[in-house]
Design an enzyme around this catalytic site. Structure first.
Site, PDB file in Angstrom:
ATOM      1  N   ARG A  43      41.204   8.663  78.302  1.00 24.09           N
ATOM      2  CA  ARG A  43      39.810   8.972  77.667  1.00 24.09           C
ATOM      3  C   ARG A  43      38.774   7.831  77.768  1.00 24.09           C
ATOM      4  NH1 ARG A  43      42.345  12.962  77.267  1.00 24.09           N
ATOM      5  NH2 ARG A  43      42.477  12.689  79.287  1.00 24.09           N
TER       6      ARG A  43
ATOM      7  N   CYS B 183      38.323  18.075  71.848  1.00 22.84           N
ATOM      8  CA  CYS B 183      38.952  17.636  70.691  1.00 22.84           C
ATOM      9  C   CYS B 183      38.175  16.350  70.003  1.00 22.84           C
ATOM     10  CB  CYS B 183      40.095  16.892  71.581  1.00 22.84           C
ATOM     11  SG  CYS B 183      41.611  18.026  71.933  1.00 22.84           S
TER      12      CYS B 183
ATOM     13  N   GLU C   8      36.810  10.859  69.418  1.00 19.65           N
ATOM     14  CA  GLU C   8      36.794  11.047  70.702  1.00 19.65           C
ATOM     15  C   GLU C   8      35.651  11.432  71.258  1.00 19.65           C
ATOM     16  OE1 GLU C   8      37.696  12.889  74.728  1.00 19.65           O
ATOM     17  OE2 GLU C   8      37.529  14.202  72.868  1.00 19.65           O
TER      18      GLU C   8
HETATM   19  N1  EPU Z   1      49.670  20.613  67.821  1.00 23.04           N
HETATM   20  C1  EPU Z   1      49.965  21.049  66.097  1.00 23.04           C
HETATM   21  N2  EPU Z   1      48.769  21.599  65.564  1.00 23.04           N
HETATM   22  C2  EPU Z   1      47.618  21.753  66.165  1.00 23.04           C
HETATM   23  C3  EPU Z   1      47.337  21.373  67.353  1.00 23.04           C
HETATM   24  C4  EPU Z   1      48.311  20.683  68.258  1.00 23.04           C
HETATM   25  O1  EPU Z   1      50.903  21.135  66.028  1.00 23.04           O
HETATM   26  O2  EPU Z   1      46.525  22.157  65.527  1.00 23.04           O
HETATM   27  C5  EPU Z   1      50.800  20.162  68.394  1.00 23.04           C
HETATM   28  C6  EPU Z   1      50.977  20.911  69.707  1.00 23.04           C
HETATM   29  O3  EPU Z   1      51.929  21.929  69.653  1.00 23.04           O
HETATM   30  C7  EPU Z   1      51.718  19.897  70.652  1.00 23.04           C
HETATM   31  C8  EPU Z   1      50.891  18.638  70.349  1.00 23.04           C
HETATM   32  O4  EPU Z   1      50.418  18.892  68.990  1.00 23.04           O
HETATM   33  O5  EPU Z   1      53.064  19.816  70.395  1.00 23.04           O
HETATM   34  C9  EPU Z   1      49.906  18.311  71.113  1.00 23.04           C
HETATM   35  O6  EPU Z   1      48.933  19.313  71.298  1.00 23.04           O
HETATM   36  P1  EPU Z   1      48.168  19.794  72.561  1.00 23.04           P
HETATM   37  O7  EPU Z   1      49.130  20.174  73.753  1.00 23.04           O
HETATM   38  O8  EPU Z   1      47.091  20.754  72.412  1.00 23.04           O
HETATM   39  O9  EPU Z   1      47.516  18.590  73.169  1.00 23.04           O
HETATM   40  P2  EPU Z   1      46.589  17.548  72.732  1.00 23.04           P
HETATM   41  O10 EPU Z   1      47.185  16.149  72.561  1.00 23.04           O
HETATM   42  O11 EPU Z   1      45.922  18.084  71.345  1.00 23.04           O
HETATM   43  C10 EPU Z   1      45.293  16.755  74.855  1.00 23.04           C
HETATM   44  C11 EPU Z   1      43.810  16.508  75.144  1.00 23.04           C
HETATM   45  C12 EPU Z   1      42.900  17.727  75.130  1.00 23.04           C
HETATM   46  C13 EPU Z   1      43.648  18.353  76.477  1.00 23.04           C
HETATM   47  C14 EPU Z   1      44.960  18.889  76.134  1.00 23.04           C
HETATM   48  C15 EPU Z   1      45.937  19.574  77.213  1.00 23.04           C
HETATM   49  C16 EPU Z   1      43.084  14.620  73.582  1.00 23.04           C
HETATM   50  C17 EPU Z   1      42.530  14.019  72.322  1.00 23.04           C
HETATM   51  N3  EPU Z   1      43.216  16.039  73.805  1.00 23.04           N
HETATM   52  O12 EPU Z   1      45.090  17.590  73.576  1.00 23.04           O
HETATM   53  O13 EPU Z   1      41.570  17.388  75.823  1.00 23.04           O
HETATM   54  O14 EPU Z   1      42.931  19.874  76.855  1.00 23.04           O
HETATM   55  O15 EPU Z   1      45.899  17.678  75.880  1.00 23.04           O
HETATM   56  O16 EPU Z   1      45.815  19.114  78.338  1.00 23.04           O
HETATM   57  O17 EPU Z   1      43.515  13.770  74.267  1.00 23.04           O
HETATM   58  C18 EPU Z   1      39.265  16.952  74.932  1.00 23.04           C
HETATM   59  O18 EPU Z   1      39.421  16.065  75.283  1.00 23.04           O
HETATM   60  O19 EPU Z   1      38.066  17.446  74.393  1.00 23.04           O
HETATM   61  C19 EPU Z   1      40.558  17.798  74.869  1.00 23.04           C
HETATM   62  C20 EPU Z   1      40.561  18.997  74.282  1.00 23.04           C
END
Ligand code: EPU
Length: 303
Positions: A173, A221, A296
């Site tokens: 990021r 996010c 972020e």
């Molecule tokens: N999870 C939960 N509860 C929630 C949300 C997530 O248990 O309410 C768990 C999911 O089940 C999963 C893990 O947390 O096991 C990770 O969640 P997710 O796959 O949604 O990915 P993330 O790490 O939350 C990142 C990026 C997103 C991007 C997604 C998918 C960051 C902060 N966020 O999200 O980017 O869309 O991967 O590729 O790095 C953004 O930058 O604005 C953004 C949304």
């Protein structure tokens, strides 16, 4: 996220050269301009934001990379150069030149039509190239810098610089460009089949819709995922869920039930509602899990 007020001065350059001129003119008048890309990852304060904002909205241009002359001319906005960019075989020279206002969806659409692979992981990522490069937008399927060959930036001293990817150190990021302004970039792809690229984009989009409130008003996010050592491998969204902060609200701003790391504007939230809710969530997660989340999203404060 559709919150926030107005800006004192809004400049709308329509070529990279005009953006440079707008930056220098602002500086000469004692303003340190802010640059607005797609605004997808930004929360702007309520009221009037003093000073100058330069928007890249009119720099929404994407070109096939030329082979017979310098991409530098295209990046600068030399009309005589890019008018001569002839269509080529899609299997040759799989590169695009994008100005900073080129939208992420339009870049993905162009690469899918050409059957060029490399940015499918950014399916559903909103915003423009400039912001995407500056903050290395992406997610679990890939990052913006995966496809970067070269970026043209304007540093805060007003100097233009073309940086090859090997000269840069993008991180999670963070494009690693400091406070330089992205004017454009050359993107390099792998030649694949159009249908295969389209299928991957569709699959990622469907998965994203399943796990994120993509059609609601948000800034994506809110918090960065903390380091694995700190959080025991839990993402920010999971930590927020574990802390019981989903559904917490201030005015019309609410923590999404679908994904804890999204704050959604249900209609008439103010920036103050969102900013207060961000602090509420940060405190609640810290109390319950001992992890202090770092934002972020970018914040533009009026004061
Ligand atoms: N999870 C939960 N509860 C929630 C949300 C997530 O248990 O309410 C768990 C999911 O089940 C999963 C893990 O947390 O096991 C990770 O969640 P997710 O796959 O949604 O990915 P993330 O790490 O939350 C990142 C990026 C997103 C991007 C997604 C998918 C960051 C902060 N966020 O999200 O980017 O869309 O991967 O590729 O790095 C953004 O930058 O604005 C953004 C949304």
């Amino acid at each position: 996220m559709r919150v926030g007020g107005r800006v004192e001065w809004l400049l709308e350059p329509s070529t990279p050269d005009e953006l440079v001129a707008a930056f220098r003119a602002s500086r000469e008048r004692g303003f340190e301009p802010r640059v607005l890309g797609g605004g997808a990852n930004l929360i702007v304060d309520d009221g009037v934001l003093p000073g100058v904002v330069i928007t890249t909205a009119r720099l929404n241009k994407l070109f096939r990379a030329p082979t017979d002359f310098d991409v530098a001319d295209v990046l600068a906005g030399d009309e005589s150069s890019y008018a001569r960019v002839a269509p080529e075989e899609r299997t040759q020279n799989a590169r695009l030149v994008a100005w900073s206002g080129a939208t992420m969806p339009s870049i993905l659409r162009a690469s899918a039509e050409l059957g060029w692979s490399g940015l499918e992981g950014l399916a559903g990522v909103p915003g423009n190239l400039g912001g995407g490069v500056a903050m290395n937008a992406g997610g679990r399927w890939g990052d913006m810098w995966d496809a970067i060959e070269l970026v043209r930036v304007l540093d805060r001293d007003g100097n233009l610089r073309d940086l090859a990817k090997s000269e840069c150190s993008p991180r999670y990021r963070d494009g690693g460009l400091g406070n330089s302004i992205v004017l454009g970039a050359v993107l390099a792809f792998r030649v694949d089949e159009p249908q295969r690229v389209k299928d991957r984009i569709r699959d990622y989009l469907l998965e994203k819709r399943r796990i994120q409130p993509v059609t609601e008003w948000s800034a994506g996010c809110v918090f960065k995922n903390p380091s694995k050592e700190l959080s025991n491998g839990r993402s920010a969204g999971k930590l927020i869920e574990d802390a019981g902060a989903k559904g917490r609200s201030r005015g019309d701003a609410i923590v999404s039930e679908l994904h804890g790391n999204f704050i959604v504007n249900r209609g008439s939230a103010t920036a103050a509602d969102v900013l207060t809710l961000i602090e509420d969530v940060r405190d609640q997660v810290f109390e319950k899990t001992g992890v202090r989340l770092e934002t972020e999203v970018k914040l533009w404060r009026a004061g």
